[in-house]
Design a protein around this motif. Sequence first.
Motif, PDB file in Angstrom:
ATOM      1  N   ASN A 131       6.006   1.518 -31.365  1.00  0.00           N
ATOM      2  CA  ASN A 131       6.267   0.111 -31.646  1.00  0.00           C
ATOM      3  C   ASN A 131       5.030  -0.700 -31.282  1.00  0.00           C
ATOM      4  OD1 ASN A 131       7.465  -2.349 -32.177  1.00  0.00           O
ATOM      5  ND2 ASN A 131       8.961  -2.253 -30.524  1.00  0.00           N
ATOM      6  N   GLY A 132       4.089  -0.798 -32.219  1.00  0.00           N
ATOM      7  CA  GLY A 132       2.873  -1.565 -31.964  1.00  0.00           C
ATOM      8  C   GLY A 132       2.014  -1.005 -30.850  1.00  0.00           C
ATOM      9  N   GLY A 133       1.993   0.315 -30.717  1.00  0.00           N
ATOM     10  CA  GLY A 133       1.194   0.927 -29.667  1.00  0.00           C
ATOM     11  C   GLY A 133       1.986   1.278 -28.427  1.00  0.00           C
ATOM     12  N   ASP A 134       3.229   0.796 -28.316  1.00  0.00           N
ATOM     13  CA  ASP A 134       4.119   1.201 -27.232  1.00  0.00           C
ATOM     14  C   ASP A 134       4.984   2.340 -27.749  1.00  0.00           C
ATOM     15  OD1 ASP A 134       3.113  -0.682 -25.512  1.00  0.00           O
ATOM     16  OD2 ASP A 134       4.607  -2.187 -26.026  1.00  0.00           O
ATOM     17  N   VAL A 135       5.101   3.399 -26.951  1.00  0.00           N
ATOM     18  CA  VAL A 135       5.667   4.649 -27.450  1.00  0.00           C
ATOM     19  C   VAL A 135       6.774   5.167 -26.542  1.00  0.00           C
ATOM     20  CG1 VAL A 135       5.129   7.014 -28.157  1.00  0.00           C
ATOM     21  CG2 VAL A 135       3.386   5.235 -28.374  1.00  0.00           C
ATOM     22  N   PHE A 136       7.861   5.611 -27.163  1.00  0.00           N
ATOM     23  CA  PHE A 136       8.870   6.419 -26.480  1.00  0.00           C
ATOM     24  C   PHE A 136       8.823   7.811 -27.079  1.00  0.00           C
ATOM     25  CE2 PHE A 136      13.037   8.458 -26.674  1.00  0.00           C
ATOM     26  CZ  PHE A 136      13.303   8.602 -25.322  1.00  0.00           C
ATOM     27  N   LEU A 137       8.771   8.842 -26.212  1.00  0.00           N
ATOM     28  CA  LEU A 137       8.738  10.225 -26.672  1.00  0.00           C
ATOM     29  C   LEU A 137       9.836  11.027 -25.994  1.00  0.00           C
ATOM     30  CD1 LEU A 137       5.518   9.467 -25.637  1.00  0.00           C
ATOM     31  CD2 LEU A 137       5.117  11.356 -27.186  1.00  0.00           C
ATOM     32  N   LEU A 138      10.412  11.918 -26.752  1.00  0.00           N
ATOM     33  CA  LEU A 138      11.281  12.962 -26.227  1.00  0.00           C
ATOM     34  C   LEU A 138      10.806  14.248 -26.899  1.00  0.00           C
ATOM     35  CD1 LEU A 138      13.842  13.668 -24.547  1.00  0.00           C
ATOM     36  CD2 LEU A 138      15.135  13.385 -26.665  1.00  0.00           C
ATOM     37  N   SER A 139      10.108  15.096 -26.130  1.00  0.00           N
ATOM     38  CA  SER A 139       9.434  16.224 -26.763  1.00  0.00           C
ATOM     39  C   SER A 139       9.299  17.387 -25.804  1.00  0.00           C
ATOM     40  CB  SER A 139       8.048  15.800 -27.249  1.00  0.00           C
ATOM     41  OG  SER A 139       7.365  16.876 -27.850  1.00  0.00           O
ATOM     42  N   ARG A 140       9.586  18.587 -26.312  1.00  0.00           N
ATOM     43  CA  ARG A 140       9.448  19.788 -25.499  1.00  0.00           C
ATOM     44  C   ARG A 140       8.011  20.299 -25.498  1.00  0.00           C
ATOM     45  NH1 ARG A 140      14.039  22.811 -28.796  1.00  0.00           N
ATOM     46  NH2 ARG A 140      12.785  21.741 -30.362  1.00  0.00           N
ATOM     47  N   LYS A 141       7.186  19.874 -26.449  1.00  0.00           N
ATOM     48  CA  LYS A 141       5.806  20.328 -26.523  1.00  0.00           C
ATOM     49  C   LYS A 141       4.865  19.185 -26.150  1.00  0.00           C
ATOM     50  CE  LYS A 141       3.632  20.641 -30.375  1.00  0.00           C
ATOM     51  NZ  LYS A 141       3.163  21.089 -31.706  1.00  0.00           N
ATOM     52  N   PRO A 142       3.649  19.473 -25.742  1.00  0.00           N
ATOM     53  CA  PRO A 142       2.705  18.408 -25.397  1.00  0.00           C
ATOM     54  C   PRO A 142       2.378  17.549 -26.624  1.00  0.00           C
ATOM     55  CG  PRO A 142       1.942  20.529 -24.581  1.00  0.00           C
ATOM     56  CD  PRO A 142       3.074  20.815 -25.506  1.00  0.00           C
ATOM     57  N   ARG A 143       2.273  16.251 -26.400  1.00  0.00           N
ATOM     58  CA  ARG A 143       1.838  15.312 -27.426  1.00  0.00           C
ATOM     59  C   ARG A 143       0.664  14.508 -26.877  1.00  0.00           C
ATOM     60  NH1 ARG A 143       4.570  16.905 -32.102  1.00  0.00           N
ATOM     61  NH2 ARG A 143       6.692  17.457 -31.503  1.00  0.00           N
ATOM     62  N   ALA A 152       7.879  -9.480 -22.081  1.00  0.00           N
ATOM     63  CA  ALA A 152       6.812  -8.501 -21.888  1.00  0.00           C
ATOM     64  C   ALA A 152       7.334  -7.078 -22.023  1.00  0.00           C
ATOM     65  CB  ALA A 152       6.163  -8.674 -20.514  1.00  0.00           C
ATOM     66  N   ALA A 153       8.660  -6.910 -21.962  1.00  0.00           N
ATOM     67  CA  ALA A 153       9.250  -5.577 -22.021  1.00  0.00           C
ATOM     68  C   ALA A 153       9.952  -5.304 -23.339  1.00  0.00           C
ATOM     69  CB  ALA A 153      10.251  -5.408 -20.868  1.00  0.00           C
ATOM     70  N   VAL A 154       9.884  -6.226 -24.298  1.00  0.00           N
ATOM     71  CA  VAL A 154      10.708  -6.089 -25.500  1.00  0.00           C
ATOM     72  C   VAL A 154      10.315  -4.890 -26.354  1.00  0.00           C
ATOM     73  CG1 VAL A 154       9.306  -7.718 -26.881  1.00  0.00           C
ATOM     74  CG2 VAL A 154      11.713  -7.322 -27.473  1.00  0.00           C
ATOM     75  N   ALA A 155       9.018  -4.664 -26.566  1.00  0.00           N
ATOM     76  CA  ALA A 155       8.599  -3.566 -27.436  1.00  0.00           C
ATOM     77  C   ALA A 155       9.010  -2.222 -26.855  1.00  0.00           C
ATOM     78  CB  ALA A 155       7.090  -3.609 -27.667  1.00  0.00           C
ATOM     79  N   GLY A 156       8.825  -2.053 -25.552  1.00  0.00           N
ATOM     80  CA  GLY A 156       9.213  -0.803 -24.914  1.00  0.00           C
ATOM     81  C   GLY A 156      10.709  -0.600 -24.911  1.00  0.00           C
ATOM     82  N   ALA A 157      11.459  -1.667 -24.650  1.00  0.00           N
ATOM     83  CA  ALA A 157      12.911  -1.562 -24.625  1.00  0.00           C
ATOM     84  C   ALA A 157      13.463  -1.172 -25.993  1.00  0.00           C
ATOM     85  CB  ALA A 157      13.519  -2.881 -24.165  1.00  0.00           C
ATOM     86  N   VAL A 158      12.933  -1.782 -27.041  1.00  0.00           N
ATOM     87  CA  VAL A 158      13.389  -1.460 -28.394  1.00  0.00           C
ATOM     88  C   VAL A 158      13.011  -0.029 -28.762  1.00  0.00           C
ATOM     89  CG1 VAL A 158      13.031  -1.988 -30.846  1.00  0.00           C
ATOM     90  CG2 VAL A 158      13.430  -3.837 -29.210  1.00  0.00           C
ATOM     91  N   ALA A 159      11.783   0.379 -28.434  1.00  0.00           N
ATOM     92  CA  ALA A 159      11.344   1.740 -28.757  1.00  0.00           C
ATOM     93  C   ALA A 159      12.250   2.778 -28.117  1.00  0.00           C
ATOM     94  CB  ALA A 159       9.898   1.950 -28.312  1.00  0.00           C
ATOM     95  N   GLU A 160      12.591   2.578 -26.835  1.00  0.00           N
ATOM     96  CA  GLU A 160      13.430   3.575 -26.174  1.00  0.00           C
ATOM     97  C   GLU A 160      14.865   3.537 -26.692  1.00  0.00           C
ATOM     98  OE1 GLU A 160      14.778   5.410 -21.884  1.00  0.00           O
ATOM     99  OE2 GLU A 160      12.960   4.179 -22.029  1.00  0.00           O
ATOM    100  N   ALA A 161      15.392   2.349 -26.937  1.00  0.00           N
ATOM    101  CA  ALA A 161      16.762   2.251 -27.441  1.00  0.00           C
ATOM    102  C   ALA A 161      16.905   2.981 -28.776  1.00  0.00           C
ATOM    103  CB  ALA A 161      17.177   0.791 -27.576  1.00  0.00           C
ATOM    104  N   VAL A 162      15.953   2.775 -29.677  1.00  0.00           N
ATOM    105  CA  VAL A 162      15.993   3.459 -30.970  1.00  0.00           C
ATOM    106  C   VAL A 162      15.752   4.955 -30.783  1.00  0.00           C
ATOM    107  CG1 VAL A 162      14.915   3.638 -33.251  1.00  0.00           C
ATOM    108  CG2 VAL A 162      15.326   1.392 -32.229  1.00  0.00           C
ATOM    109  N   GLY A 163      14.824   5.313 -29.893  1.00  0.00           N
ATOM    110  CA  GLY A 163      14.550   6.720 -29.642  1.00  0.00           C
ATOM    111  C   GLY A 163      15.747   7.465 -29.076  1.00  0.00           C
ATOM    112  N   ARG A 164      16.444   6.851 -28.129  1.00  0.00           N
ATOM    113  CA  ARG A 164      17.637   7.487 -27.566  1.00  0.00           C
ATOM    114  C   ARG A 164      18.727   7.617 -28.623  1.00  0.00           C
ATOM    115  NH1 ARG A 164      16.251  10.178 -22.940  1.00  0.00           N
ATOM    116  NH2 ARG A 164      15.091   8.822 -21.535  1.00  0.00           N
ATOM    117  N   HIS A 165      18.808   6.646 -29.517  1.00  0.00           N
ATOM    118  CA  HIS A 165      19.769   6.721 -30.617  1.00  0.00           C
ATOM    119  C   HIS A 165      19.450   7.925 -31.512  1.00  0.00           C
ATOM    120  CE1 HIS A 165      22.405   5.403 -33.886  1.00  0.00           C
ATOM    121  NE2 HIS A 165      21.386   5.611 -34.696  1.00  0.00           N
ATOM    122  N   LEU A 166      18.175   8.088 -31.870  1.00  0.00           N
ATOM    123  CA  LEU A 166      17.781   9.215 -32.706  1.00  0.00           C
ATOM    124  C   LEU A 166      17.990  10.552 -31.991  1.00  0.00           C
ATOM    125  CD1 LEU A 166      14.482   7.755 -34.227  1.00  0.00           C
ATOM    126  CD2 LEU A 166      16.605   8.246 -35.471  1.00  0.00           C
ATOM    127  N   ALA A 167      17.858  10.546 -30.674  1.00  0.00           N
ATOM    128  CA  ALA A 167      17.991  11.782 -29.906  1.00  0.00           C
ATOM    129  C   ALA A 167      19.420  12.321 -29.901  1.00  0.00           C
ATOM    130  CB  ALA A 167      17.524  11.555 -28.470  1.00  0.00           C
TER     131      ALA A 167
END
Length: 261
Positions: free
Chosen positions: A123-135, A98-113
């Motif tokens: 990731n299919g509607g599950d989102v990781f964000l790192l942003s200084r402005k509102p989204r 149940a946590a796979v999509a979120g875990a993958v999204a954050e792992a890839v996001g932290r890598h890009l960061a």
Amino acid sequence: MQPRTYRRAMLPVDLVSFQVRHRETDLWCAVDREGFTLQTAPSALAAVLSLWRDLEDYIARHQEFHSSLVPVAVLPGAPGVVVDMARAAREAGVGPMAAVAGAVAEAVGRHLAQSCSEVVVENGGDVFLLSRKPRVIALHAGVSPLSGRVGLEVRAPGGLGVCSSSGTVGHSLSFGRADCVMVMSHWTALADAYATALGNRVKGQEDIDAALDLASRCGGIQGVVLVAGGRVGAWGDVVLRPVSPGLGDVVAGGPQGHQDE
């Protein structure tokens, strides 16, 4: 792989977007123009491939991790993504997948960061964000009149997960009938796990208040939006606003039928 037509509305004008696909993983990624290079997308793909290898190797040793609908203990030496999923599942009382999509999204996001200051991974509607402005995360809730018209405004200078589940939209496994359960957490795997857990409890609009009360007592959740039977409920640090794709601030929508528990 299910067509993700909702991505046509994801046009943040200040970011460069690209897709990363491997097996069941289909990510929409966006990063700041200053951080983007010709190596950004290949680097994200390499991160996905590494996560897949870790998951597949572990599941080959521990089939219950893949099939269980309740939390399971991990074997010694489990890779980081497995530990992340198992911990989140234990907090929410659901199976690890149940946590796979979120875990993958954050792992890839932290890598890009590591090389980008603004990052969105969907990731299919599950989102990781790192942003200084509102989204704005668009809310998709089946036949609800709010679907695609209202979004959750978020600020994520240190990173934030916004994950969704539904019993009426997409093919994610849910034992409830909520049109949309959207959960915010600074831990994306936890947001994903709790989206499933809360969604399982909502059989109709009469269950919204109890689900929100439960969410308020769960550590690690920053906010929740529930839509069911024509009724909307929210708790926590939630700011809803009209969706305006033409303004270039909409970055994702959920739920979109990724494979959950």
